[in-house]
Write a protein that holds these residues in place. Structure first.
Motif, PDB file in Angstrom:
ATOM      1  N   LEU A 257       0.819  -1.209   0.000  1.00 18.04           N
ATOM      2  CA  LEU A 257       0.000   0.000   0.000  1.00 18.04           C
ATOM      3  C   LEU A 257       0.854   1.261   0.000  1.00 18.04           C
ATOM      4  CD1 LEU A 257      -2.971  -0.783   2.425  1.00 18.04           C
ATOM      5  CD2 LEU A 257      -2.930  -0.834  -0.061  1.00 18.04           C
ATOM      6  N   LEU A 258       1.978   1.205   0.691  1.00 19.93           N
ATOM      7  CA  LEU A 258       2.867   2.367   0.744  1.00 19.93           C
ATOM      8  C   LEU A 258       3.568   2.605  -0.586  1.00 19.93           C
ATOM      9  CD1 LEU A 258       4.490   1.830   4.264  1.00 19.93           C
ATOM     10  CD2 LEU A 258       2.910   3.659   3.624  1.00 19.93           C
ATOM     11  N   TYR A 259       3.941   1.494  -1.263  1.00 21.07           N
ATOM     12  CA  TYR A 259       4.692   1.588  -2.516  1.00 21.07           C
ATOM     13  C   TYR A 259       4.043   0.680  -3.555  1.00 21.07           C
ATOM     14  CZ  TYR A 259       7.911   3.639   0.816  1.00 21.07           C
ATOM     15  OH  TYR A 259       8.457   4.421   1.797  1.00 21.07           O
ATOM     16  N   PRO A 260       2.860   1.032  -4.023  1.00 21.77           N
ATOM     17  CA  PRO A 260       2.105   0.149  -4.925  1.00 21.77           C
ATOM     18  C   PRO A 260       2.857  -0.162  -6.212  1.00 21.77           C
ATOM     19  CG  PRO A 260       1.160   2.364  -4.857  1.00 21.77           C
ATOM     20  CD  PRO A 260       2.159   2.293  -3.764  1.00 21.77           C
ATOM     21  N   GLY A 261       2.804  -1.449  -6.581  1.00 25.58           N
ATOM     22  CA  GLY A 261       3.398  -1.883  -7.830  1.00 25.58           C
ATOM     23  C   GLY A 261       4.901  -2.025  -7.816  1.00 25.58           C
ATOM     24  N   ARG A 262       5.529  -1.962  -6.628  1.00 27.40           N
ATOM     25  CA  ARG A 262       6.989  -1.991  -6.584  1.00 27.40           C
ATOM     26  C   ARG A 262       7.554  -3.111  -5.721  1.00 27.40           C
ATOM     27  NH1 ARG A 262       9.851   3.096  -4.781  1.00 27.40           N
ATOM     28  NH2 ARG A 262      11.565   1.826  -5.570  1.00 27.40           N
ATOM     29  N   VAL A 263       6.701  -3.887  -5.059  1.00 27.12           N
ATOM     30  CA  VAL A 263       7.178  -4.832  -4.044  1.00 27.12           C
ATOM     31  C   VAL A 263       6.967  -6.276  -4.477  1.00 27.12           C
ATOM     32  CG1 VAL A 263       6.953  -5.579  -1.638  1.00 27.12           C
ATOM     33  CG2 VAL A 263       6.725  -3.147  -2.221  1.00 27.12           C
ATOM     34  N   ASP A 264       8.001  -7.102  -4.282  1.00 22.46           N
ATOM     35  CA  ASP A 264       7.922  -8.552  -4.483  1.00 22.46           C
ATOM     36  C   ASP A 264       8.082  -9.231  -3.132  1.00 22.46           C
ATOM     37  OD1 ASP A 264       7.932  -8.250  -7.319  1.00 22.46           O
ATOM     38  OD2 ASP A 264      10.123  -8.150  -7.300  1.00 22.46           O
ATOM     39  N   LEU A 265       7.316 -10.280  -2.903  1.00 29.04           N
ATOM     40  CA  LEU A 265       7.481 -11.101  -1.703  1.00 29.04           C
ATOM     41  C   LEU A 265       8.076 -12.441  -2.113  1.00 29.04           C
ATOM     42  CD1 LEU A 265       7.177 -12.036   1.197  1.00 29.04           C
ATOM     43  CD2 LEU A 265       4.731 -12.438   0.772  1.00 29.04           C
ATOM     44  N   GLY A 266       9.356 -12.624  -1.836  1.00 29.68           N
ATOM     45  CA  GLY A 266       9.999 -13.907  -2.065  1.00 29.68           C
ATOM     46  C   GLY A 266      10.091 -14.657  -0.753  1.00 29.68           C
ATOM     47  N   VAL A 267       9.641 -15.900  -0.740  1.00 29.13           N
ATOM     48  CA  VAL A 267       9.675 -16.687   0.491  1.00 29.13           C
ATOM     49  C   VAL A 267      10.441 -17.981   0.261  1.00 29.13           C
ATOM     50  CG1 VAL A 267       7.503 -15.741   1.359  1.00 29.13           C
ATOM     51  CG2 VAL A 267       7.472 -17.837   0.014  1.00 29.13           C
ATOM     52  N   GLY A 268      11.063 -18.460   1.320  1.00 30.07           N
ATOM     53  CA  GLY A 268      11.803 -19.708   1.255  1.00 30.07           C
ATOM     54  C   GLY A 268      11.630 -20.506   2.528  1.00 30.07           C
ATOM     55  N   ARG A 269      12.169 -21.712   2.524  1.00 29.49           N
ATOM     56  CA  ARG A 269      12.121 -22.565   3.707  1.00 29.49           C
ATOM     57  C   ARG A 269      13.531 -22.663   4.267  1.00 29.49           C
ATOM     58  NH1 ARG A 269      13.093 -27.790   5.345  1.00 29.49           N
ATOM     59  NH2 ARG A 269      13.917 -28.393   3.302  1.00 29.49           N
TER      60      ARG A 269
END
Length: 360
Positions: A115-127
């Motif tokens: 919401l703060l930086y729309p269209g600019r953030v990726d969420l990469g997750v790992g184990r």
């Protein structure tokens, strides 16, 4: 997830096909022998601004705990700072280790960033593969969450909170749990150097980041498995694979090799359980290597791409051809901020990122 959100996710990935390769950066926020974490964070901030100016597509940061060689234990906090000092480059986690966090908290943190930086953030997750028992205990990790068999459940819960929803019989289908602020469909990536991340990415129809820089041989198999097992989803209709690779570029092959030995020795120490910062090239040159250290560093260097701009271009093009990568993510483990900046700048120039000829 809404159709608009689906379109947004697809637009952030695109497809390079046989066109110019898309290049991104995974910055490990390295801490050198001669500087502390505060300096490392300042240098990473400057690198993110430079990467945007040079034309790189993404800039990701990792999650490391009790690891003196990196000053990045909290990706969401660091990403908020980096987004505030840049304008358009995509920023993301490479990645959030899901076994260290409740999925709801991750969804809330990245929903806020979105919401703060729309269209600019990726969420990469790992184990996380499981660190020292004392560190796990300090993180309040449940040992039952460490097995690969529980990871798909954690991912499914995260995706549920991120907008995919839950099955009718799931306890979170009621209105008792609200993600505030809710994500508007930011891209979720699966990371992995082995099979568990690849299989989960394929099962849920998500983009996959293969950690070639951590485990080259196994990641190659994982990327093939991801493509073979991929199931189209509302998020992604066909597989999208990004490959991360260790890269050191300098004016000459000899200079690059001398620099690259710093990162190789740092990782050799880390694999042996030593908690140390990244050594200088001088330290690496003067170090008396054990047989195990010698074997590891030679192997590490053989799977990294280091050399002059022309040599690095050839190495990256060969890796892309070998992996059929849609995108390459470069990571440069050097104690000197100047050398790190110079390495990324030389690659950007060699690939024509400055003049807009890359696929961005």
């Amino acid at each position: 997830m809404s159709s608009a959100a689906n379109e947004r996710t697809a637009a952030t990935l695109g497809s390079n096909g046989d066109g110019p390769v898309r290049l991104s950066i995974l910055d490990l926020v390295p801490v050198g022998d001669d500087a502390g974490p505060q300096s490392a964070l300042r240098w990473t901030t400057e690198l993110a601004k430079s990467a945007e100016r040079w034309g790189y597509h993404r800039f990701w940061v990792p999650e490391h705990h009790s690891f003196p060689a990196s000053a990045s234990p909290a990706p969401a906090v660091l990403l908020a700072h980096l987004a505030a000092v840049t304008q358009h480059i995509r920023l993301g986690s490479g990645g959030v280790m899901l076994t260290n966090h409740a999925p709801l908290l991750v969804a809330e943190q990245f929903g806020l960033l979105d919401l703060l930086y729309p269209g600019r953030v990726d969420l990469g997750v790992g184990r996380a593969s499981g660190g020292h028992p004392v560190i796990n205990r300090a993180l309040r990790r449940d040992v039952r969450d460490d097995g690969p068999e529980t990871y798909p459940e954690q991912v499914a819960e995260l995706l549920g909170f991120m907008g995919r929803g839950f099955p009718d019989d799931h306890p979170y289908t009621r209105d008792d749990v609200h993600v505030v602020p809710a994500s508007r469909g930011l891209p979720v990536w699966m990371l992995g150097s082995g099979m568990s991340g690849a299989e989960v990415a394929a099962r849920f129809g998500l983009p996959f980041a293969g950690a070639y820089h951590i485990n080259p041989e196994q990641s190659l198999v994982a990327i093939d498995t991801y493509r073979d097992m991929f199931q189209p989803s509302a998020t992604l209709q066909k597989p999208y694979a990004m490959v991360s690779v260790n890269v050191v570029c300098a004016e000459t092959d000899t200079a690059a090799l001398r620099l690259a030995r710093s990162g190789a020795l740092a990782m050799a120490w880390a694999r042996s359980g030593l908690s140390v910062s990244v050594p200088t090239p001088e330290t690496a040159e003067g170090h008396t290597y054990t047989a195990a250290e010698q074997e590891f560093t030679l192997q590490w260097l053989s799977h990294s791409v280091h050399g002059s701009p022309e040599t690095v271009r050839h190495g990256l093009e060969q890796l892309r051809k070998r992996t059929r990568a849609d995108e390459l993510m470069l990571t440069t483990l050097l104690p000197s901020s100047d050398a790190r900046h110079r390495s990324y700048e030389l690659v950007a120039r060699e690939f024509g990122l400055h003049d807009g000829t890359s696929s961005r």
